[in-house]
Design a protein around this motif. Structure first.
Motif: not given
Length: 283
Positions: A192-209
């Motif tokens: 549910d709280d998965v983190k996504l990092e597009l290195v050098n671009r953005l950070h997002l957290q949460g399955r829906e986001k």
């Protein structure tokens, strides 16, 4: 401030070359680089005046790299003698030397060789970045060159750590779902709280986001995916299907907690990390 940020963007690949060799890892080098840029932006926002932006940034990168190494106690000093020859290594050789070999040099020698022979800085600039005298910088450069010559001549017997059967199964399932375009199956694997990092671009957290991330990959038909390891970590290697398929265009690191994906780190927008990263295709 916009001009300053553009300067940071232009220097990012050079700074990464330094951080990666200082830390012995292209991936850790990116972590240190991000910390360096955050420190630089904070100092700039606080009104710090800088005459030589490049030298100032490398000084921050140098100190941040040392902090990283000391926090992990990874630095090993190699014994040197006065008889070591001090002539420079050819440029092609120095770039080809593995990151772990650089890590075997004492800190100041490593700093001097990287700055002079990889990035082209002067001895005076090295002294300023490392906060030492020009004489000390010159001595470190000579000793570091000699040590690297000896180390580079040794038989290369390092291997990427073997991946566990569990990690191989997990990354294989992830890549298979990407290949088939079954992104619903991937979403079912996410914490549910998965983190996504597009290195050098953005950070997002949460399955829906992070849902749009998979949608955008699905819209690009040229990518081809393979199971792999990057510096021993489970990874999805991403190839440009319009090219030769000899080496990946970028890679994605995946982190799990039990059976749930907790982290996705995608290096699509950081191609400089591939310069000398250790990767292997597993399937």
């Amino acid at each position: 401030m916009e001009e300053f940020e553009e300067h940071l963007k232009a220097l990012r690949p050079r700074l990464h070359r330094y951080c990666a060799r200082m830390t012995g890892s292209a991936v850790s080098g990116e972590d240190v680089l991000q910390d360096t840029l955050l420190k630089a932006l904070k100092a700039r926002n606080q009104g710090v005046a800088v005459d030589n932006i490049e030298g100032w940034l490398f000084r921050i990168a140098h100190n941040t790299s040392l902090d990283f190494l000391r926090s992990r106690a990874r630095n090993t000093v190699v014994p040197l003698t006065e008889e070591i020859e001090a002539a420079p290594l050819p440029g092609t050789d120095i770039v080809a030397v593995g990151f772990q070999t650089f890590l075997r040099l004492p800190e100041l020698q490593r700093c001097a060789v990287i700055l002079k022979d990889v990035l082209g800085h002067s001895v005076e600039e090295i002294a300023d970045i490392a906060d030492c005298s020009p004489a000390a910088a010159k001595s470190a450069l000579q000793r570091g060159r000699g040590a690297l010559r000896l180390l580079a001549s040794e038989r290369e017997d390092t291997r990427l750590p073997l991946m566990s059967d569990i990690d191989r199964r997990k990354i294989t399932a992830y890549v298979d779902f990407f290949r088939s375009g079954d992104f619903d199956a991937i979403r079912a694997m996410l914490a549910d709280d998965v983190k996504l990092e597009l290195v050098n671009r953005l950070h997002l957290q949460g399955r829906e986001k992070i849902t749009p991330y998979f949608t955008r990959y699905a819209e690009v038909a040229k990518w081809r995916f393979a199971v792999g390891a990057v510096e021993g970590q489970p990874a999805m290697l991403v190839f440009d299907g319009t090219g030769t398929m000899e080496s990946p265009a970028h890679f994605v690191l995946i982190e799990w907690s039990d059976e749930r994906i907790t982290g996705i780190r995608d290096f699509l927008f950081a191609p400089y990390v591939l310069e000398a990263v250790d990767w292997v295709r597993l399937g």
